[in-house]
Scaffold this motif. Sequence first.
Motif, PDB file in Angstrom:
ATOM      1  N   SER A  69       0.863  -1.180   0.000  1.00  0.00           N
ATOM      2  CA  SER A  69       0.000   0.000   0.000  1.00  0.00           C
ATOM      3  C   SER A  69       0.900   1.231   0.000  1.00  0.00           C
ATOM      4  N   CYS A  98      -5.575  -6.007 -11.788  1.00  0.00           N
ATOM      5  CA  CYS A  98      -6.120  -6.488 -10.522  1.00  0.00           C
ATOM      6  C   CYS A  98      -5.022  -7.249  -9.801  1.00  0.00           C
ATOM      7  N   VAL A 144      -7.572  -6.372  -5.379  1.00  0.00           N
ATOM      8  CA  VAL A 144      -7.451  -4.921  -5.438  1.00  0.00           C
ATOM      9  C   VAL A 144      -7.471  -4.544  -6.917  1.00  0.00           C
ATOM     10  N   ASP A 145      -8.541  -3.896  -7.348  1.00  0.00           N
ATOM     11  CA  ASP A 145      -8.753  -3.517  -8.742  1.00  0.00           C
ATOM     12  C   ASP A 145      -8.208  -2.100  -8.930  1.00  0.00           C
ATOM     13  N   CYS A 146      -7.350  -1.907  -9.943  1.00  0.00           N
ATOM     14  CA  CYS A 146      -6.611  -0.645 -10.062  1.00  0.00           C
ATOM     15  C   CYS A 146      -6.505  -0.136 -11.491  1.00  0.00           C
ATOM     16  N   VAL A 164      -6.424   2.732  -6.686  1.00  0.00           N
ATOM     17  CA  VAL A 164      -7.394   1.692  -6.330  1.00  0.00           C
ATOM     18  C   VAL A 164      -8.792   2.135  -6.751  1.00  0.00           C
ATOM     19  N   LEU A 167     -12.050  -2.858  -4.186  1.00  0.00           N
ATOM     20  CA  LEU A 167     -11.338  -3.928  -3.487  1.00  0.00           C
ATOM     21  C   LEU A 167     -12.311  -4.751  -2.677  1.00  0.00           C
TER      22      LEU A 167
END
Length: 189
Positions: A69, A98, A144-146, A164, A167
């Motif tokens: 993070s 992701c 975690v979709d980014c 992000v 998530l």
Amino acid sequence: MSSDAIPGGGSPDFELRPGEEVELAEDPQALPAARRFRDVLGRFASGVTVVTALSDGVPVGMTCQSFSSVSLDPPLVLFVPALTSRAWPRIRRAGQFCVSILAADQTALSQRMASRDAEKFAGVGWVPSPVSGSPALEGALAHVDCAVHAVHAAGDHDVVIGRVLALDAVDGDPRPLLFYRGTYRTTTD
């Protein structure tokens, strides 16, 4: 050593701004050997992730233990792919990805995604992540979709900052897959 003490007696008013680098003299004798570097840094246990995207509608993925993070506001994460990665250029072109955080029983999946096999996703269960549509791997502890926010060159790797978008995590207290001292583990014992 205090936080403002400089080894060798230098001035504590040194400041780098974003994007600036320090020029250091290259002394091959002073640089640690690659094996020693890996042995020492391997004492830091890390989780194991798989970073995925859809490239021209085809799933692409890579195992990555360099994930972290970065920021809460805005929500940012990072991962660090090698420049030699075949998957990273395709993920970069997709502009979104992701991250699936692997569970303790997913060693084989990690190894498969780390391989150069052209059919990495054959028989692998996944669903489209909620915003980017990138593969969210079944059985993972979290997703975690980014969107790619920034990419910074760093030696033989890139540092990828992801914004992000969405998530989620599984319920309960499942065990993570770890990588420690060059091997997969479920604990550091």
